[in-house]
Design a protein around this motif. Structure first.
Motif, short mmCIF file in Angstrom:
data_model
loop_
_atom_site.label_atom_id
_atom_site.label_comp_id
_atom_site.label_asym_id
_atom_site.label_seq_id
_atom_site.Cartn_x
_atom_site.Cartn_y
_atom_site.Cartn_z
N GLU A 193 12.06 -18.32 100.05
CA GLU A 193 11.36 -19.02 101.12
C GLU A 193 10.21 -19.85 100.55
O GLU A 193 9.57 -19.48 99.58
N HIS A 194 9.98 -20.98 101.19
CA HIS A 194 8.94 -21.94 100.78
C HIS A 194 9.23 -22.54 99.42
O HIS A 194 8.31 -23.06 98.76
N ALA A 195 10.49 -22.48 98.98
CA ALA A 195 10.85 -23.14 97.72
C ALA A 195 11.12 -24.62 97.97
O ALA A 195 11.29 -25.06 99.11
N ARG A 196 11.13 -25.38 96.90
CA ARG A 196 11.46 -26.80 96.97
C ARG A 196 12.88 -27.03 96.49
O ARG A 196 13.36 -26.31 95.61
N HIS A 197 13.52 -28.02 97.09
CA HIS A 197 14.86 -28.43 96.66
C HIS A 197 14.69 -29.69 95.82
O HIS A 197 14.33 -30.74 96.33
N VAL A 198 14.95 -29.54 94.52
CA VAL A 198 14.78 -30.66 93.59
C VAL A 198 16.09 -30.84 92.83
O VAL A 198 16.70 -29.85 92.39
N GLU A 199 16.52 -32.09 92.69
CA GLU A 199 17.78 -32.35 92.01
C GLU A 199 17.60 -33.46 90.98
O GLU A 199 16.68 -34.28 91.09
N VAL A 200 18.48 -33.46 90.00
CA VAL A 200 18.43 -34.45 88.93
C VAL A 200 19.70 -35.29 88.97
O VAL A 200 20.81 -34.75 88.97
N GLN A 201 19.52 -36.61 89.02
CA GLN A 201 20.67 -37.53 88.96
C GLN A 201 21.12 -37.67 87.51
O GLN A 201 20.32 -37.99 86.63
N VAL A 202 22.39 -37.38 87.27
CA VAL A 202 22.93 -37.58 85.93
C VAL A 202 23.99 -38.68 85.98
O VAL A 202 24.65 -38.89 87.00
N LEU A 203 24.11 -39.39 84.88
CA LEU A 203 25.14 -40.41 84.72
C LEU A 203 25.65 -40.27 83.30
O LEU A 203 24.87 -40.30 82.34
N THR A 262 25.13 -34.96 90.31
CA THR A 262 23.79 -34.44 90.59
C THR A 262 23.76 -32.95 90.30
O THR A 262 24.64 -32.20 90.73
N VAL A 263 22.71 -32.53 89.59
CA VAL A 263 22.48 -31.11 89.32
C VAL A 263 21.32 -30.67 90.20
O VAL A 263 20.22 -31.20 90.08
N GLU A 264 21.56 -29.71 91.09
CA GLU A 264 20.57 -29.31 92.07
C GLU A 264 19.92 -27.98 91.69
O GLU A 264 20.58 -27.06 91.19
N PHE A 265 18.59 -27.91 91.98
CA PHE A 265 17.80 -26.72 91.64
C PHE A 265 16.89 -26.35 92.80
O PHE A 265 16.54 -27.19 93.63
N LEU A 266 16.50 -25.07 92.84
CA LEU A 266 15.39 -24.63 93.67
C LEU A 266 14.18 -24.45 92.78
O LEU A 266 14.27 -23.81 91.72
N LEU A 267 13.03 -24.99 93.19
CA LEU A 267 11.81 -24.95 92.41
C LEU A 267 10.79 -24.10 93.16
O LEU A 267 10.48 -24.38 94.33
N THR A 268 10.25 -23.07 92.52
CA THR A 268 9.27 -22.20 93.16
C THR A 268 7.86 -22.73 92.94
O THR A 268 7.62 -23.60 92.11
N ASP A 269 6.91 -22.14 93.69
CA ASP A 269 5.51 -22.55 93.55
C ASP A 269 4.99 -22.25 92.14
O ASP A 269 4.05 -22.91 91.67
N GLU A 270 5.57 -21.27 91.50
CA GLU A 270 5.12 -20.91 90.15
C GLU A 270 5.66 -21.85 89.08
O GLU A 270 5.30 -21.74 87.91
N GLY A 271 6.57 -22.76 89.49
CA GLY A 271 7.10 -23.72 88.53
C GLY A 271 8.43 -23.31 87.93
O GLY A 271 8.99 -24.06 87.12
N SER A 272 8.95 -22.13 88.28
CA SER A 272 10.28 -21.74 87.78
C SER A 272 11.34 -22.42 88.64
O SER A 272 11.11 -22.74 89.81
N PHE A 273 12.51 -22.66 88.05
CA PHE A 273 13.58 -23.29 88.82
C PHE A 273 14.90 -22.57 88.56
O PHE A 273 15.10 -21.92 87.52
N HIS A 274 15.79 -22.67 89.54
CA HIS A 274 17.07 -21.97 89.50
C HIS A 274 18.18 -22.92 89.92
O HIS A 274 18.04 -23.65 90.90
N PHE A 275 19.27 -22.88 89.19
CA PHE A 275 20.43 -23.74 89.46
C PHE A 275 21.03 -23.43 90.83
O PHE A 275 21.20 -22.26 91.21
N LEU A 276 21.37 -24.47 91.58
CA LEU A 276 22.07 -24.33 92.84
C LEU A 276 23.54 -24.72 92.71
O LEU A 276 24.44 -23.94 93.00
N GLU A 277 23.77 -25.98 92.29
CA GLU A 277 25.13 -26.48 92.20
C GLU A 277 25.14 -27.82 91.50
O GLU A 277 24.11 -28.46 91.31
N VAL A 278 26.35 -28.24 91.11
CA VAL A 278 26.58 -29.60 90.62
C VAL A 278 27.43 -30.32 91.65
O VAL A 278 28.52 -29.88 91.99
N ASN A 279 26.89 -31.41 92.18
CA ASN A 279 27.69 -32.26 93.08
C ASN A 279 28.43 -33.28 92.24
O ASN A 279 27.83 -34.16 91.63
#
Length: 634
Positions: A193-203, A262-279
């Motif tokens: 909860e209160h995490a951020r959804h951050v993703e990286v565009q890859v080509l 696109t590689v999607e991650f959840l980013l916590t307030d502490e700065g850690s991130f976790h993989f969600l999925e690759v679109n």
């Protein structure tokens, strides 16, 4: 070389791909279902092939029909867009087997990432941080999130906060996933909860070069689906950005990715991130990356499919871009989707608009209700926010209720401006509740403009021999009555709102208050009057008698299909209890009991199609039951 490209999609993304085809010299071919026969993307293509039917399962999800359409039109390549079959490995294989070029990654890569369960295991092995997987049948760690293994766009996702609701939510997620993706497999993971959804565009090209084209902040969501996206993220520091890019590049290299993804991650307030999925496709929000990096991702998709090499170094980012998705839906009523005619759609100059509709377009019940994406670029984040909010506020959308006002409120919220966003931002700040607005000036403008229309059309205006009496008009606005009055005098028009009428015409009325003039544009479509962003319906002075809906009746809020009936006659229910579930525009919608009492009738069954306003079930209220039981004897 790709000469003729079939776009296996519809609406906004089909028009987006057509635009690039025009720029690079490729002939675009459209496909269309029966409801889409007159859609803009059909007219804009060089050729179009009909897919008989209306529902996605009969049309845009028919891989065999799409391949046949490509061959019939003489296309030599297929672009899948996003959604529908864009991440379907079997469709990609069928395209290749037909001798056509597939504009996307290899089917094996799509397969590897198509199952989120398998994808997480693959990423963990590659050293990418992942969340633990929980068993949907026996999970005991709450809150958790149920997710469709083959899903996307928020479909097949449910938040579960206790074991008591686990089974019901898992079943609902499976139904929705099966309907949307043809695969009902679901899994669970801890809810951050209160995490951020951050993703990286890859080509990536087929020669080993991988670009990480910046990160996108996608935390403003409804029903787990993004509605505002931006790049760069206000929360990602240079150090975190380097780690995110490294993880995204590792992910792409681990699966041999080729094309845009696109590689999607959840980013916590502490700065850690976790993989969600690759679109394994182009994302809806790709325009913000294009605006900041100065690239055309669709053009690169086509070039990479032809075997082109990427330069060693990606382009340098410049400025900030934000995108808002305009949906035909009502945020204040559980995001209820709307259907009907878009009478007017006009966005001010100065921003990018990727739209699937235009004046006169029909929004049906079979597809996602997104109307358009509006994208603003500026040198700074603050300037981009201000530019986008102003453009949305001035956008004319007549005919359907939309989420436009919610988007403007969100963009102008001080916490959004400060960059303090997260995935439950809308709920935390109660942004779905509309701000109180005095619509009486708009109603008065509507009344005066309608009078001008009658006068110029030489229609009777009505006549009074008592000048003390005012002209009264009653409108309906969002279910409430709005009454206004005015009187023509020798010196002008007198109103009871403290407004001076400066000018009137059939299309606009100008008022003045305390020396400040404001013009209200007025547009009339049948019995609907649009005054700026206010929609009004005149109430007749002498209404016709109409059928009365039985007290306690629950009606369909929109056209749809009944997917589950949750009650039966004789059953007692509390107010707000689920009576049944409708599926409309690829999402499930609960129909609750308006009052507590006993279910006396259920008028529909699972699988039945219903129209808006159809009576679905009747609940006899508790006080009605008490009143009919007879009087007490003393």
């Amino acid at each position: 070389m790709i000469r003729k490209l079939l776009i296996a999609n519809r609406g906004e993304i089909a028009r987006r791909v057509i635009r690039t085809c025009r720029e690079v010299g490729v002939s675009p071919v459209a496909v269309f279902s029966d409801p889409d026969a007159d859609a803009p993307h059909v007219r804009e293509a060089d050729a179009a092939v009909r897919l008989p039917g209306a529902t996605p399962s009969d049309t845009y999800l028919r891989g065999d029909a799409l391949v046949a359409a490509a061959l019939a039109a003489g296309a030599d390549a297929v672009h899948p867009g996003y959604g529908f079959l864009s991440e379907n490995a079997s469709f990609a294989r069928a395209v290749l087997a037909a001798g056509l070029t597939w504009v996307g990654p290899d089917p094996e890569v799509i397969d590897a990432m198509g199952s989120k369960v398998a994808a997480k295991k693959r990423m963990a092995a590659a050293g990418v941080p992942v969340l633990p997987e929980l068993d949907p049948e026996s999970a005991d760690e709450f809150p958790l999130l149920v997710k469709a293994s083959a899903g996307g766009g928020g479909r097949g996702m449910r938040v579960v906060r206790s074991r008591a609701e686990l089974a019901e939510q898992v079943a609902a997620a499976r139904r929705e996933a099966e309907s949307a993706f043809g695969d009902g497999t679901v899994f669970c993971e801890p809810l951050l909860e209160h995490a951020r959804h951050v993703e990286v565009q890859v080509l990536a090209d087929a020669h080993g070069t991988v670009w990480a084209l910046g990160e996108r902040e996608c935390s403003i969501q409804r029903r787990h689906q993004k509605i505002i996206e931006e790049t760069p993220s206000p929360a990602v520091t240079p150090q975190a950005r380097e780690r995110l890019f490294d993880a995204a590049t590792k992910a792409a290299e681990a699966i041999g990715y080729v094309g845009a993804g696109t590689v999607e991650f959840l980013l916590t307030d502490e700065g850690s991130f976790h993989f969600l999925e690759v679109n394994t496709r182009l994302q809806v929000e790709h325009p913000v990356t294009e605006e900041v990096f100065g690239v055309d991702l669709v053009a690169w998709q086509l070039a990479i499919a032809e075997g082109a090499r990427l330069p060693v170094d990606p382009p340098t980012p410049n400025g900030h871009a934000i995108e808002a998705r305009l949906y035909a839906e009502d945020p204040a009523h559980d995001w209820r989707p709307a259907s009907g005619t878009v009478h007017r759609f006009a966005v001010p100059d100065g921003v990018r608009v990727d739209s699937g509709v235009e004046d006169g377009s029909e929004v049906g019940v079979h597809y996602d209700p997104m109307l358009a994406k509006v994208i603003a670029w500026a040198p700074t984040r603050h300037a981009a926010i201000r530019k986008l909010a102003a453009a949305l506020e001035r956008t004319e959308i007549h005919g359907l209720i939309t989420n436009r006002d919610l988007l403007v409120r969100t963009l102008r919220h001080p916490e959004f401006g400060a960059g303090n966003t997260h995935t439950d931002f809308l709920d935390q700040h109660a942004l779905t509740t509309p701000e109180p607005v005095d619509v009486r000036p708009a109603a008065l403008a509507a009344a005066l403009a309608l009078a001008e229309r009658r006068r110029t059309a030489a229609l009777p205006l009505g006549w009074r021999n008592l000048p003390s009496q005012r002209q009264k008009t009653v409108f309906e606005h969002e279910g409430d009555a709005v009454e206004v009055d005015y009187r023509h005098t020798r010196t002008g028009v007198e109103t009871s709102l403290g407004l001076t009428v400066v000018a009137t015409s059939p299309d606009a009325v100008t008022f003045e208050r305390d020396g400040v003039r404001t013009t209200f544009p007025v547009a009339v479509y049948g019995d609907r009057v649009e005054v700026g962003s206010v929609s009004l319906t005149p109430r007749p002075r002498f209404p016709e008698p109409e059928a009365k809906i039985a007290e306690g009746a629950s009606v369909a809020p929109m056209p749809g299909t009944v997917v589950r009936v949750s009650v039966e006659p004789g059953q007692r229910v509390e107010a707000g209890a689920e009576l049944l579930v409708l599926e409309a525009m690829k999402m499930e919608h609960r129909v609750p009991a308006a009052t507590g009492g006993t279910v006396t009738e259920v008028l529909v069954q699972a699988g039945q199609q219903v129209d808006a306003g159809d009576v679905l079930a009747i609940v006899e209220a508790e006080d009605s039951l008490a009143g009919s039981s007879g009087g007490a004897v003393s």
